[in-house]
Design a protein around this motif. Structure first.
Motif, PDB file in Angstrom:
ATOM      1  N   ALA A   1       0.816  -1.211   0.000  1.00  0.00           N
ATOM      2  CA  ALA A   1       0.000   0.000   0.000  1.00  0.00           C
ATOM      3  C   ALA A   1       0.848   1.258   0.000  1.00  0.00           C
ATOM      4  O   ALA A   1       2.046   1.243   0.274  1.00  0.00           O
ATOM      5  N   LEU A   2       0.185   2.379  -0.279  1.00  0.00           N
ATOM      6  CA  LEU A   2       0.791   3.704  -0.184  1.00  0.00           C
ATOM      7  C   LEU A   2       2.044   3.842  -1.036  1.00  0.00           C
ATOM      8  O   LEU A   2       3.020   4.467  -0.650  1.00  0.00           O
ATOM      9  N   THR A   3       2.047   3.297  -2.237  1.00  0.00           N
ATOM     10  CA  THR A   3       3.258   3.258  -3.044  1.00  0.00           C
ATOM     11  C   THR A   3       3.751   4.651  -3.424  1.00  0.00           C
ATOM     12  O   THR A   3       4.947   4.931  -3.316  1.00  0.00           O
ATOM     13  N   GLY A   4       2.854   5.500  -3.857  1.00  0.00           N
ATOM     14  CA  GLY A   4       3.301   6.827  -4.282  1.00  0.00           C
ATOM     15  C   GLY A   4       3.914   7.619  -3.139  1.00  0.00           C
ATOM     16  O   GLY A   4       4.955   8.246  -3.285  1.00  0.00           O
ATOM     17  N   LEU A   5       3.272   7.580  -1.968  1.00  0.00           N
ATOM     18  CA  LEU A   5       3.764   8.336  -0.824  1.00  0.00           C
ATOM     19  C   LEU A   5       5.095   7.791  -0.322  1.00  0.00           C
ATOM     20  O   LEU A   5       6.038   8.537  -0.060  1.00  0.00           O
ATOM     21  N   LEU A   6       5.190   6.489  -0.207  1.00  0.00           N
ATOM     22  CA  LEU A   6       6.399   5.902   0.340  1.00  0.00           C
ATOM     23  C   LEU A   6       7.606   6.084  -0.568  1.00  0.00           C
ATOM     24  O   LEU A   6       8.740   6.118  -0.106  1.00  0.00           O
TER      25      LEU A   6
ATOM     26  N   GLY B   1      -9.958   3.146 -10.352  1.00  0.00           N
ATOM     27  CA  GLY B   1      -8.757   3.346 -11.139  1.00  0.00           C
ATOM     28  C   GLY B   1      -7.748   4.252 -10.459  1.00  0.00           C
ATOM     29  O   GLY B   1      -8.051   4.983  -9.510  1.00  0.00           O
ATOM     30  N   GLY B   2      -6.495   4.192 -10.953  1.00  0.00           N
ATOM     31  CA  GLY B   2      -5.441   5.059 -10.463  1.00  0.00           C
ATOM     32  C   GLY B   2      -4.798   4.570  -9.183  1.00  0.00           C
ATOM     33  O   GLY B   2      -5.058   3.464  -8.688  1.00  0.00           O
ATOM     34  N   ASP B   3      -3.921   5.414  -8.622  1.00  0.00           N
ATOM     35  CA  ASP B   3      -3.184   5.065  -7.407  1.00  0.00           C
ATOM     36  C   ASP B   3      -4.101   4.673  -6.249  1.00  0.00           C
ATOM     37  O   ASP B   3      -3.778   3.792  -5.453  1.00  0.00           O
ATOM     38  N   ALA B   4      -5.246   5.369  -6.141  1.00  0.00           N
ATOM     39  CA  ALA B   4      -6.109   5.158  -4.977  1.00  0.00           C
ATOM     40  C   ALA B   4      -6.670   3.749  -4.905  1.00  0.00           C
ATOM     41  O   ALA B   4      -7.067   3.294  -3.822  1.00  0.00           O
ATOM     42  N   ASP B   5      -6.738   3.028  -6.025  1.00  0.00           N
ATOM     43  CA  ASP B   5      -7.150   1.625  -5.966  1.00  0.00           C
ATOM     44  C   ASP B   5      -6.271   0.839  -5.004  1.00  0.00           C
ATOM     45  O   ASP B   5      -6.720  -0.134  -4.385  1.00  0.00           O
ATOM     46  N   TYR B   6      -5.003   1.270  -4.877  1.00  0.00           N
ATOM     47  CA  TYR B   6      -4.033   0.513  -4.088  1.00  0.00           C
ATOM     48  C   TYR B   6      -3.822   1.085  -2.690  1.00  0.00           C
ATOM     49  O   TYR B   6      -3.825   0.350  -1.708  1.00  0.00           O
ATOM     50  N   PHE B   7      -3.628   2.392  -2.582  1.00  0.00           N
ATOM     51  CA  PHE B   7      -3.239   2.880  -1.257  1.00  0.00           C
ATOM     52  C   PHE B   7      -4.405   3.286  -0.372  1.00  0.00           C
ATOM     53  O   PHE B   7      -4.244   3.440   0.838  1.00  0.00           O
TER      54      PHE B   7
ATOM     55  N   THR C   1     -14.773  14.253  -2.580  1.00  0.00           N
ATOM     56  CA  THR C   1     -14.061  13.045  -2.189  1.00  0.00           C
ATOM     57  C   THR C   1     -13.268  13.341  -0.920  1.00  0.00           C
ATOM     58  O   THR C   1     -13.331  14.435  -0.357  1.00  0.00           O
ATOM     59  N   GLY C   2     -12.530  12.334  -0.452  1.00  0.00           N
ATOM     60  CA  GLY C   2     -11.648  12.495   0.701  1.00  0.00           C
ATOM     61  C   GLY C   2     -10.298  11.892   0.390  1.00  0.00           C
ATOM     62  O   GLY C   2     -10.167  11.053  -0.513  1.00  0.00           O
ATOM     63  N   THR C   3      -9.281  12.296   1.127  1.00  0.00           N
ATOM     64  CA  THR C   3      -7.936  11.797   0.823  1.00  0.00           C
ATOM     65  C   THR C   3      -7.796  10.308   1.099  1.00  0.00           C
ATOM     66  O   THR C   3      -6.861   9.676   0.604  1.00  0.00           O
ATOM     67  N   ARG C   4      -8.716   9.714   1.864  1.00  0.00           N
ATOM     68  CA  ARG C   4      -8.695   8.275   2.095  1.00  0.00           C
ATOM     69  C   ARG C   4      -9.759   7.539   1.286  1.00  0.00           C
ATOM     70  O   ARG C   4      -9.937   6.331   1.449  1.00  0.00           O
ATOM     71  N   GLY C   5     -10.474   8.226   0.424  1.00  0.00           N
ATOM     72  CA  GLY C   5     -11.479   7.576  -0.399  1.00  0.00           C
ATOM     73  C   GLY C   5     -10.840   6.784  -1.531  1.00  0.00           C
ATOM     74  O   GLY C   5      -9.946   7.288  -2.215  1.00  0.00           O
ATOM     75  N   PHE C   6     -11.291   5.554  -1.750  1.00  0.00           N
ATOM     76  CA  PHE C   6     -10.680   4.752  -2.809  1.00  0.00           C
ATOM     77  C   PHE C   6     -11.034   5.269  -4.195  1.00  0.00           C
ATOM     78  O   PHE C   6     -10.496   4.805  -5.190  1.00  0.00           O
ATOM     79  N   GLU C   7     -11.910   6.273  -4.253  1.00  0.00           N
ATOM     80  CA  GLU C   7     -12.234   6.945  -5.514  1.00  0.00           C
ATOM     81  C   GLU C   7     -11.384   8.179  -5.766  1.00  0.00           C
ATOM     82  O   GLU C   7     -11.566   8.874  -6.772  1.00  0.00           O
ATOM     83  N   LEU C   8     -10.450   8.497  -4.863  1.00  0.00           N
ATOM     84  CA  LEU C   8      -9.716   9.766  -4.927  1.00  0.00           C
ATOM     85  C   LEU C   8      -9.078  10.004  -6.283  1.00  0.00           C
ATOM     86  O   LEU C   8      -9.224  11.082  -6.864  1.00  0.00           O
ATOM     87  N   SER C   9      -8.346   9.027  -6.810  1.00  0.00           N
ATOM     88  CA  SER C   9      -7.666   9.227  -8.100  1.00  0.00           C
ATOM     89  C   SER C   9      -8.663   9.522  -9.210  1.00  0.00           C
ATOM     90  O   SER C   9      -8.453  10.408 -10.036  1.00  0.00           O
ATOM     91  N   SER C  10      -9.753   8.776  -9.230  1.00  0.00           N
ATOM     92  CA  SER C  10     -10.768   8.990 -10.264  1.00  0.00           C
ATOM     93  C   SER C  10     -11.400  10.362 -10.143  1.00  0.00           C
ATOM     94  O   SER C  10     -11.654  11.037 -11.144  1.00  0.00           O
TER      95      SER C  10
END
Length: 374
Positions: A22-27, A250-256, A312-321
């Motif tokens: 998880a959190l690949t982009g941030l880490l 879709g996007g990063d948020a699917d993962y982190f 949206t929210g920063t923890r929403g799995f839809e964030l990237s979309s």
């Protein structure tokens, strides 16, 4: 961030070892200079850019109100109790207290009705729709993954706007999976919309929804275009975007954001087998790049959108979309507003006792007041 502080961050031992992917982009930003791929607590990057991150601990955001901090903690614990996710007559068990509280806070009237053959709840403020809102109406498309949550999600999304904004809100019990398949829900929305056009001009009709309902809002606008219907005055795509993937939106948020927002594991990578389409039964056999499903896949469709509010929210799995959809709308010259709440998760505004939820209601109402009838 200094190299020393980055190394301290990446050296922390996690309480949840399943978060390694998880959190690949941030880490990736926290990799200390000189760290090697052999170090267990080091970010590893493949040539194609895929990031493998070690487990880590993420506290609740200190930018939240005290009420929201408690709410996030409660939500994450609830999401690990499957019995609370079960639905009782269309109301997820964990949502029942939120619905009971809304009933106390927001006086309203509800009529069980059918419009153009579609079952619906018709909400009005207690005492009637004020003169300022008599010529305007909102259509709510509830969340629930196209597999339930009517009336639970519909009530939680409709009651605040009718009581606080004075709007008539019609929440549709549109057809869902697994019994029904795309485009049944789009057809239902179009049928009701055509019926309302007999009473309201298109510019005075707003459409909005959260999660599946937010996605269906964008899908409906695309459907209207394909079938010669006028575009509504304004729409709200909440807890969603106008894209879809096999793992979510879709996007990063699917993962982190699965771990951060809903205490669930991200999808595996690499995928165990090629995955096409959506995992939702409603979209079985459907190409998720079809503009009638993912409107953001077509510039021609997206540039004809009405003014659009995205929440949206920063923890929403839809964030990237959500972010991507807003970027594309703005690029194409469509008036679009994006509001992102720090530290909050998918569908956060269902809890009306949290100040951030009240802020979201205010944003919704100001947006529709500004655009409908203009």
């Amino acid at each position: 961030m200094t190299a020393g502080s980055a190394s301290r961050v990446t050296a922390k031992r996690a309480r949840h070892p399943g978060w390694a992917a998880a959190l690949t982009g941030l880490l990736a930003l926290t990799l200390a200079p000189g760290a090697t791929a052999q170090t267990p607590n080091t970010v590893r990057v493949e040539p194609d850019g895929t990031v493998h991150a070690p487990a880590m601990t993420v506290p609740v955001s200190d930018m939240l109100s005290p009420e929201a901090r408690a709410y996030v903690a409660e939500h994450l614990v609830q999401m690990q109790q499957p019995e609370l996710l079960a639905q009782d007559n269309g109301v997820p068990i964990f949502m029942k207290p939120y619905l009971a509280r809304q009933m106390e806070l927001f006086p309203h009237e509800r009529t069980d009705t059918t419009i153009a053959g579609v079952h619906a709840y018709d909400y009005t403020p207690r005492g009637g729709v004020p003169a300022s809102q008599q010529d305007r109406v909102l259509i709510n498309l509830h969340g629930g993954g196209f597999m339930g949550c009517f009336p639970g999600c519909a009530e939680l999304e409709s009651i605040p706007l009718t009581a606080l904004g004075g709007y008539r809100v019609i929440a549709l019990d549109y057809r869902q999976g697994p019994e029904h398949r795309f485009p049944a829900a789009s057809e239902d929305v179009a049928a009701v919309y055509k019926e309302l056009l007999k009473t309201y001009p298109a510019r005075n009709i707003g459409i909005y929804g959260c999660s599946a309902g937010g996605m269906l809002t964008g899908m409906s606008v695309a459907w209207f275009q394909a079938h010669g219907l006028p575009r509504p005055g304004a729409i709200g795509i909440f807890c969603a975007g106008a894209t879809m993937s096999s793992a979510g939106f879709g996007g990063d948020a699917d993962y982190f954001n699965g771990p951060l927002g809903d205490a669930r594991m991200p999808p595996p990578w690499p995928r165990p087998a090629p995955v096409e389409g959506s995992g939702l039964p409603y979209f079985a056999g459907v190409d998720v790049r079809d503009p009638l499903v993912s409107a953001a896949s077509s510039d021609d469709v997206l540039r004809q959108f009405p003014p659009t509010l995205i929440i949206t929210g920063t923890r929403g799995f839809e964030l990237s979309s959500s972010v991507y959809t807003h970027t594309q709308l703005v690029r194409l010259g469509v008036e679009a507003d994006l509001h992102v709440w720090e530290g909050l998760f998918h569908g956060f505004f269902y809890n009306a006792d949290v100040p951030e939820s009240r802020q979201a209601y205010d944003v919704m109402l100001r947006f529709f007041d500004r655009h409908l009838g203009r």
